[in-house]
Design a protein around this motif. Structure first.
Motif, PDB file in Angstrom:
ATOM      1  N   VAL A  18      -0.346  11.677  -4.345  1.00  0.00           N
ATOM      2  CA  VAL A  18       0.569  12.755  -3.918  1.00  0.00           C
ATOM      3  C   VAL A  18      -0.215  14.059  -3.771  1.00  0.00           C
ATOM      4  CG1 VAL A  18       2.516  14.181  -4.645  1.00  0.00           C
ATOM      5  CG2 VAL A  18       2.635  11.697  -4.883  1.00  0.00           C
ATOM      6  N   ARG A  19      -1.022  14.381  -4.777  1.00  0.00           N
ATOM      7  CA  ARG A  19      -1.810  15.621  -4.728  1.00  0.00           C
ATOM      8  C   ARG A  19      -2.688  15.645  -3.477  1.00  0.00           C
ATOM      9  NH1 ARG A  19      -6.596  15.731  -8.823  1.00  0.00           N
ATOM     10  NH2 ARG A  19      -7.221  14.176  -7.281  1.00  0.00           N
ATOM     11  N   ASP A  20      -3.323  14.509  -3.186  1.00  0.00           N
ATOM     12  CA  ASP A  20      -4.269  14.472  -2.076  1.00  0.00           C
ATOM     13  C   ASP A  20      -3.577  14.403  -0.716  1.00  0.00           C
ATOM     14  OD1 ASP A  20      -6.156  14.517  -4.047  1.00  0.00           O
ATOM     15  OD2 ASP A  20      -6.677  12.388  -3.914  1.00  0.00           O
ATOM     16  N   SER A  21      -2.267  14.065  -0.701  1.00  0.00           N
ATOM     17  CA  SER A  21      -1.573  13.934   0.593  1.00  0.00           C
ATOM     18  C   SER A  21      -1.482  15.275   1.303  1.00  0.00           C
ATOM     19  CB  SER A  21      -0.167  13.356   0.402  1.00  0.00           C
ATOM     20  OG  SER A  21       0.713  14.349  -0.110  1.00  0.00           O
ATOM     21  N   GLY A  22      -1.387  16.344   0.525  1.00  0.00           N
ATOM     22  CA  GLY A  22      -1.257  17.671   1.127  1.00  0.00           C
ATOM     23  C   GLY A  22       0.083  17.888   1.792  1.00  0.00           C
ATOM     24  N   VAL A  23       0.968  16.906   1.731  1.00  0.00           N
ATOM     25  CA  VAL A  23       2.274  17.003   2.393  1.00  0.00           C
ATOM     26  C   VAL A  23       3.401  16.883   1.378  1.00  0.00           C
ATOM     27  CG1 VAL A  23       3.819  15.881   4.040  1.00  0.00           C
ATOM     28  CG2 VAL A  23       1.384  16.013   4.543  1.00  0.00           C
ATOM     29  N   ALA A  53      -3.354   2.396  -2.262  1.00  0.00           N
ATOM     30  CA  ALA A  53      -3.268   2.706  -0.834  1.00  0.00           C
ATOM     31  C   ALA A  53      -1.922   3.296  -0.461  1.00  0.00           C
ATOM     32  CB  ALA A  53      -3.519   1.443  -0.017  1.00  0.00           C
ATOM     33  N   GLY A  54      -0.909   3.089  -1.304  1.00  0.00           N
ATOM     34  CA  GLY A  54       0.399   3.630  -0.979  1.00  0.00           C
ATOM     35  C   GLY A  54       1.384   3.371  -2.095  1.00  0.00           C
ATOM     36  N   VAL A  75       1.363   7.104   1.926  1.00  0.00           N
ATOM     37  CA  VAL A  75       0.291   6.145   2.228  1.00  0.00           C
ATOM     38  C   VAL A  75      -0.997   6.937   2.374  1.00  0.00           C
ATOM     39  CG1 VAL A  75      -0.560   4.544   4.000  1.00  0.00           C
ATOM     40  CG2 VAL A  75       1.830   4.435   3.285  1.00  0.00           C
ATOM     41  N   ALA A  76      -2.054   6.450   1.749  1.00  0.00           N
ATOM     42  CA  ALA A  76      -3.352   7.133   1.839  1.00  0.00           C
ATOM     43  C   ALA A  76      -3.790   7.174   3.302  1.00  0.00           C
ATOM     44  CB  ALA A  76      -4.386   6.388   1.001  1.00  0.00           C
ATOM     45  N   PRO A  77      -4.443   8.270   3.733  1.00  0.00           N
ATOM     46  CA  PRO A  77      -4.821   8.387   5.149  1.00  0.00           C
ATOM     47  C   PRO A  77      -5.561   7.163   5.680  1.00  0.00           C
ATOM     48  CG  PRO A  77      -5.168  10.480   4.035  1.00  0.00           C
ATOM     49  CD  PRO A  77      -4.743   9.496   2.975  1.00  0.00           C
ATOM     50  N   ARG A  78      -6.389   6.535   4.857  1.00  0.00           N
ATOM     51  CA  ARG A  78      -7.169   5.390   5.343  1.00  0.00           C
ATOM     52  C   ARG A  78      -6.298   4.178   5.686  1.00  0.00           C
ATOM     53  NH1 ARG A  78      -7.175   2.082   0.687  1.00  0.00           N
ATOM     54  NH2 ARG A  78      -7.055   3.331  -1.212  1.00  0.00           N
ATOM     55  N   ALA A  79      -5.075   4.140   5.159  1.00  0.00           N
ATOM     56  CA  ALA A  79      -4.223   2.956   5.351  1.00  0.00           C
ATOM     57  C   ALA A  79      -3.022   3.227   6.252  1.00  0.00           C
ATOM     58  CB  ALA A  79      -3.759   2.446   3.987  1.00  0.00           C
ATOM     59  N   ARG A  80      -2.958   4.409   6.852  1.00  0.00           N
ATOM     60  CA  ARG A  80      -1.775   4.747   7.673  1.00  0.00           C
ATOM     61  C   ARG A  80      -1.817   4.030   9.030  1.00  0.00           C
ATOM     62  NH1 ARG A  80      -1.440  11.219   6.309  1.00  0.00           N
ATOM     63  NH2 ARG A  80      -1.047  10.892   4.086  1.00  0.00           N
ATOM     64  N   GLY A  81      -0.653   3.942   9.636  1.00  0.00           N
ATOM     65  CA  GLY A  81      -0.574   3.396  10.993  1.00  0.00           C
ATOM     66  C   GLY A  81      -0.740   1.892  11.066  1.00  0.00           C
ATOM     67  N   GLN A  82      -0.578   1.224   9.930  1.00  0.00           N
ATOM     68  CA  GLN A  82      -0.740  -0.241   9.911  1.00  0.00           C
ATOM     69  C   GLN A  82       0.502  -0.942   9.360  1.00  0.00           C
ATOM     70  OE1 GLN A  82      -4.506  -1.042   7.761  1.00  0.00           O
ATOM     71  NE2 GLN A  82      -5.120   1.013   8.354  1.00  0.00           N
ATOM     72  N   GLY A  83       1.594  -0.207   9.306  1.00  0.00           N
ATOM     73  CA  GLY A  83       2.840  -0.832   8.841  1.00  0.00           C
ATOM     74  C   GLY A  83       2.990  -0.869   7.333  1.00  0.00           C
ATOM     75  N   LEU A  84       2.126  -0.168   6.609  1.00  0.00           N
ATOM     76  CA  LEU A  84       2.191  -0.276   5.144  1.00  0.00           C
ATOM     77  C   LEU A  84       3.446   0.377   4.566  1.00  0.00           C
ATOM     78  CD1 LEU A  84       0.998  -1.252   2.543  1.00  0.00           C
ATOM     79  CD2 LEU A  84      -0.463   0.777   2.475  1.00  0.00           C
ATOM     80  N   ALA A  85       3.825   1.534   5.069  1.00  0.00           N
ATOM     81  CA  ALA A  85       5.023   2.194   4.527  1.00  0.00           C
ATOM     82  C   ALA A  85       6.246   1.295   4.709  1.00  0.00           C
ATOM     83  CB  ALA A  85       5.234   3.549   5.209  1.00  0.00           C
ATOM     84  N   LYS A  86       6.354   0.667   5.857  1.00  0.00           N
ATOM     85  CA  LYS A  86       7.479  -0.253   6.082  1.00  0.00           C
ATOM     86  C   LYS A  86       7.416  -1.419   5.096  1.00  0.00           C
ATOM     87  CE  LYS A  86       9.830  -1.243   9.542  1.00  0.00           C
ATOM     88  NZ  LYS A  86       9.557  -1.304  10.985  1.00  0.00           N
ATOM     89  N   ARG A  87       6.235  -1.924   4.848  1.00  0.00           N
ATOM     90  CA  ARG A  87       6.113  -3.050   3.905  1.00  0.00           C
ATOM     91  C   ARG A  87       6.535  -2.626   2.497  1.00  0.00           C
ATOM     92  NH1 ARG A  87       0.300  -5.491   4.083  1.00  0.00           N
ATOM     93  NH2 ARG A  87       1.216  -6.851   2.500  1.00  0.00           N
ATOM     94  N   LEU A  88       6.214  -1.411   2.130  1.00  0.00           N
ATOM     95  CA  LEU A  88       6.623  -0.924   0.802  1.00  0.00           C
ATOM     96  C   LEU A  88       8.143  -0.844   0.708  1.00  0.00           C
ATOM     97  CD1 LEU A  88       3.872   1.806   0.451  1.00  0.00           C
ATOM     98  CD2 LEU A  88       4.242  -0.024  -1.221  1.00  0.00           C
ATOM     99  N   LEU A  89       8.770  -0.318   1.753  1.00  0.00           N
ATOM    100  CA  LEU A  89      10.235  -0.232   1.759  1.00  0.00           C
ATOM    101  C   LEU A  89      10.852  -1.625   1.683  1.00  0.00           C
ATOM    102  CD1 LEU A  89      10.712   2.489   4.543  1.00  0.00           C
ATOM    103  CD2 LEU A  89      11.027   2.812   2.080  1.00  0.00           C
ATOM    104  N   ARG A  90      10.299  -2.544   2.465  1.00  0.00           N
ATOM    105  CA  ARG A  90      10.834  -3.909   2.462  1.00  0.00           C
ATOM    106  C   ARG A  90      10.668  -4.561   1.096  1.00  0.00           C
ATOM    107  NH1 ARG A  90       7.235  -5.377   7.083  1.00  0.00           N
ATOM    108  NH2 ARG A  90       8.276  -4.601   8.953  1.00  0.00           N
ATOM    109  N   ASP A  91       9.564  -4.261   0.447  1.00  0.00           N
ATOM    110  CA  ASP A  91       9.302  -4.908  -0.846  1.00  0.00           C
ATOM    111  C   ASP A  91      10.432  -4.608  -1.832  1.00  0.00           C
ATOM    112  OD1 ASP A  91       7.076  -6.355  -2.459  1.00  0.00           O
ATOM    113  OD2 ASP A  91       7.759  -4.725  -3.758  1.00  0.00           O
TER     114      ASP A  91
END
Ligand SMILES: CC(C)(COP(=O)(O)OP(=O)(O)OC[C@H]1O[C@@H](n2cnc3c(N)ncnc32)[C@H](O)[C@@H]1OP(=O)(O)O)[C@@H](O)C(=O)NCCC(=O)NCCS
Length: 176
Positions: A18-23, A53-54, A75-91
């Protein structure tokens, strides 16, 4: 990439992400420890060889237990844009057959977050509505307003229809 419920030891890792997200709003480390200990069932973390990673954290409002309120997702910048946030929600959704709604608040300028929840609503074949959430005057420090988005109702079993793939009766089938 492994996705699982958080453990207490993930609390400080989430705080760092969270700290490193800057957002994302950074809350106290204690708050993330509580999330990992007492609300792990409505949270998920993703880790790979490079570490965390997220994550997603949330809770079921006591008077509306069929709602999953998503408190923070990152999601950490290195892992964005690969569907990870959606996978977390689905989990998390996969674990709870009795959820009918998802809510969150989103700062107006956060296009990535808005796109994420719009994509989830589409996957759930449910409407996404926006209403008042927390207004600027509710915050002590000039924070941006946080309108509330509401997705639902959706019907279990939670179905996903991957492009070109079979209709799945339960998201747990996706993970097998
Ligand atoms: C928002 C965030 C969690 C998305 O994570 P992600 O793993 O990159 O998202 P996904 O790859 O699962 O994408 C999900 C959907 O959102 C869309 N999306 C993701 N980032 C986007 C962006 N920057 N702009 C537009 N759309 C975006 C994707 O195209 C995808 O849509 P689709 O399913 O229709 O193809 C990530 O950008 C992040 O951590 N941002 C900083 C923290 C934050 O803002 N959190 C949300 C507020 S609580």
């Amino acid at each position: 990439m492994k996705i699982r419920k958080p453990k207490l030891s993930d609390g400080r890792r989430i705080w760092r992400l969270v700290r490193d997200s800057g957002v994302l709003d950074i809350n106290s480390a204690y708050c993330y420890l509580l999330q990992c200990r007492d609300y792990a069932d409505t949270a998920a973390v993703a880790e790979d060889a490079d570490g965390l990673a997220g994550f997603v954290t949330g809770y079921r409002p006591p008077e509306r237990p069929d709602v999953w309120f998503v408190w923070q997702i990152g999601v950490a910048p290195r892992a964005r844009g690969q569907g990870l946030a959606k996978r977390l929600l689905r989990d998390v959704l996969t674990r709870h057959d009795d959820l009918r709604h998802v809510e969150a608040t989103i700062e107006p300028g956060n296009q990535a977050s808005r796109a994420l929840f719009a994509s989830l609503a589409n996957e759930l074949s449910a409407p996404m509505l926006e209403s008042d959430g927390f207004e600027a005057h509710h915050f002590p420090d000039g924070h941006e307003p946080e309108p509330r988005i509401h997705i639902g109702p959706f019907s279990p079993p939670y179905r996903e229809r991957p492009l070109g793939g079979p209709v799945l009766n339960r998201l747990s089938e996706v993970r097998q």
